[in-house]
Design a protein around this motif. Structure first.
Motif, mmCIF file in Angstrom:
data_model
loop_
_atom_site.group_PDB
_atom_site.id
_atom_site.type_symbol
_atom_site.label_atom_id
_atom_site.label_comp_id
_atom_site.label_asym_id
_atom_site.label_seq_id
_atom_site.Cartn_x
_atom_site.Cartn_y
_atom_site.Cartn_z
ATOM 1 N N VAL A 328 0.858 -1.180 0.000
ATOM 2 C CA VAL A 328 0.000 0.000 0.000
ATOM 3 C C VAL A 328 0.895 1.232 0.000
ATOM 4 N N PRO A 329 0.788 2.135 -1.016
ATOM 5 C CA PRO A 329 1.628 3.336 -1.045
ATOM 6 C C PRO A 329 1.510 4.121 0.256
ATOM 7 N N GLY A 330 2.638 4.380 0.886
ATOM 8 C CA GLY A 330 2.625 5.141 2.121
ATOM 9 C C GLY A 330 2.211 4.339 3.334
ATOM 10 N N GLY A 331 1.941 3.015 3.115
ATOM 11 C CA GLY A 331 1.494 2.167 4.225
ATOM 12 C C GLY A 331 2.658 1.741 5.102
ATOM 13 N N GLU A 332 2.337 0.984 6.158
ATOM 14 C CA GLU A 332 3.354 0.522 7.081
ATOM 15 C C GLU A 332 4.245 -0.525 6.414
ATOM 16 N N SER A 333 5.511 -0.547 6.806
ATOM 17 C CA SER A 333 6.419 -1.566 6.292
ATOM 18 C C SER A 333 6.087 -2.908 6.940
ATOM 19 N N VAL A 334 6.544 -3.976 6.334
ATOM 20 C CA VAL A 334 6.248 -5.304 6.870
ATOM 21 C C VAL A 334 7.035 -5.521 8.160
ATOM 22 N N PRO A 335 6.541 -6.378 9.053
ATOM 23 C CA PRO A 335 7.239 -6.615 10.320
ATOM 24 C C PRO A 335 8.643 -7.179 10.098
ATOM 25 N N ALA A 336 9.562 -6.784 10.942
ATOM 26 C CA ALA A 336 10.946 -7.246 10.850
ATOM 27 C C ALA A 336 11.057 -8.677 11.363
ATOM 28 N N PRO A 337 12.078 -9.413 10.903
ATOM 29 C CA PRO A 337 12.305 -10.758 11.434
ATOM 30 C C PRO A 337 12.397 -10.741 12.959
ATOM 31 N N GLY A 338 11.794 -11.737 13.571
ATOM 32 C CA GLY A 338 11.761 -11.816 15.025
ATOM 33 C C GLY A 338 10.491 -11.252 15.637
ATOM 34 N N THR A 339 9.688 -10.516 14.843
ATOM 35 C CA THR A 339 8.440 -9.939 15.346
ATOM 36 C C THR A 339 7.380 -11.030 15.497
ATOM 37 N N GLU A 340 6.672 -10.985 16.610
ATOM 38 C CA GLU A 340 5.563 -11.923 16.798
ATOM 39 C C GLU A 340 4.286 -11.296 16.254
ATOM 40 N N VAL A 341 3.563 -12.035 15.424
ATOM 41 C CA VAL A 341 2.342 -11.529 14.796
ATOM 42 C C VAL A 341 1.250 -12.585 14.897
ATOM 43 N N GLY A 342 0.049 -12.200 14.529
ATOM 44 C CA GLY A 342 -1.040 -13.153 14.362
ATOM 45 C C GLY A 342 -1.316 -13.358 12.881
ATOM 46 N N LEU A 343 -1.640 -14.598 12.495
ATOM 47 C CA LEU A 343 -2.005 -14.924 11.116
ATOM 48 C C LEU A 343 -3.474 -15.326 11.113
ATOM 49 N N ALA A 344 -4.308 -14.528 10.471
ATOM 50 C CA ALA A 344 -5.745 -14.796 10.459
ATOM 51 C C ALA A 344 -6.203 -15.115 9.046
ATOM 52 N N PRO A 345 -6.693 -16.337 8.785
ATOM 53 C CA PRO A 345 -7.225 -16.649 7.447
ATOM 54 C C PRO A 345 -8.501 -15.853 7.178
ATOM 55 N N VAL A 346 -8.668 -15.388 5.946
ATOM 56 C CA VAL A 346 -9.911 -14.712 5.587
ATOM 57 C C VAL A 346 -11.026 -15.749 5.554
ATOM 58 N N ARG A 347 -12.246 -15.297 5.588
ATOM 59 C CA ARG A 347 -13.399 -16.183 5.656
ATOM 60 C C ARG A 347 -13.405 -17.162 4.468
#
Length: 355
Positions: A328-347
């Motif tokens: 996304v232009p101007g959006g947030e950068s992707v999380p750096a290695p080592g970052t804990e995130v949640g993975l949510a499947p779309v419906r």
């Protein structure tokens, strides 16, 4: 009301090469019906049997068992020249000493068509493939894409009931191959002739086909529209072969599956017992690790691909995952290695696979 007669049909076709214990089962009880006017693709890796099935339809191979039907008529024992079927090969097989016009008209002349019909049909075919300005050139004066168009025009000129195409684009470079994909689809639409296309290229199959038959080990594993094949793969092989996918193991408990991590994923339908699940990378979104329905994961790497970023992640039990996150232009950068995130499947993203 009776169903329309398929343009071409294989019924329980078996093809063995060799004899006894050394026999190779190239086709194993393959049954498929292709509708009139359909662009049907046989897709699979090398050695899966797709070209053997095409050759059985063309008459270049005779099935060991089973039948081939053309317009409802059994043609299993008929020689190739008796079948209203033409083939376009990977090597264009143009006559180097003949002009473009002479190459296109060759088949019509062999059929003994009247001279006026040969001239009119050849002119129409040259216009259809947009080569009328090059009618007097010889094949060695044409590019690879132009030679492919000549081969198509020559095969289409006698108006076959079915046109068979055996990986005809594999020798072209990427840009030209994509152009010819659109050209093939246009030609099929304009002529209304049934196309049976063989390829190992998943993107090619998805881009051009009305329906796809995925083959492996001489068997037809799944037949469906490109969207069906991609979004609802029937087996793990199909899920792995068509695009990129994440495969997870779990224990189904009604409408959810419990993973080895203890987390759960919603299923498309209730079932029970061990299950194998598939989730496409682009059908995962990043979420807070504590979000209900999200899998806790640690980012292990990221690759920026322009339109999106490909994230590599690891679940708590060590399972490797991939997610595709749109740019996304101007959006947030992707999380750096080592970052804990949640993975949510779309419906509807989670699919249950047959082994």
């Amino acid at each position: 009301m009776s169903s329309p007669v398929p343009a071409v049909e294989a019924r329980s076709v078996v093809k063995l090469f060799g004899q006894g214990n050394a026999a190779v089962r190239a086709l194993d009880e393959v049954s498929v019906a292709v509708a009139a006017g359909e662009f049907f693709t046989l897709l699979g890796p090398s050695g899966c049997g797709k070209t053997t099935l095409l050759r059985c339809i063309a008459g270049f191979e005779t099935p060991t068992d089973g039948a081939i039907l053309l317009g409802g008529r059994d043609i299993t024992a008929e020689p190739p020249n008796r079948r209203r079927v033409n083939t376009v090969f990977q090597s264009y097989a143009l006559f180097p000493h003949l002009t473009v016009r002479e190459n296109v008209s060759f088949g019509l002349e062999m059929l003994g068509r009247p001279r006026a019909e040969i001239r009119d049909t050849t002119d129409r075919m040259l216009a259809l493939v947009q080569l009328d300005a090059m009618a007097d050139r010889r094949p060695d004066a044409l590019s690879g894409g132009q030679q492919q168009r000549v081969a198509l025009a020559r095969a289409l000129a006698p108006a076959p009931e079915v046109l068979l195409l055996d990986e005809p684009l594999s020798a072209l470079d990427l840009k030209l191959r994509k152009e010819m994909q659109a050209e093939l689809k246009r030609l099929q639409h304009e002529t209304g002739i049934t196309f049976v296309f063989v390829t190992h290229d998943q993107e090619e199959a998805l881009a051009m086909s009305d329906r796809i038959g995925v083959m492996s080990g001489g068997r037809l594993l799944q037949v469906g529209s490109p969207r069906d094949i991609y979004d609802r793969p029937a087996t793990r092989f199909v899920a792995d072969f068509i695009g990129e996918t994440n495969v997870l193991s779990g224990m189904a408990e009604g409408a959810v599956a419990r993973l080895p991590t203890g987390e759960t994923l919603a299923l498309p339908a209730a079932c029970s017992g061990p299950v194998t699940l598939a989730v496409r990378p682009e059908q995962l979104r990043l979420a807070p690790p504590w979000e209900d329905g999200a899998l806790r994961a640690t980012v292990t790497g990221a690759t920026y691909l322009g339109t999106d970023s490909r994230l590599r992640l690891r679940l708590a039990d060590g399972t490797e995952m991939v997610a595709r996150i749109p740019s996304v232009p101007g959006g947030e950068s992707v999380p750096a290695p080592g970052t804990e995130v949640g993975l949510a499947p779309v419906r509807g993203a989670v699919q249950v696979l047959a082994e």
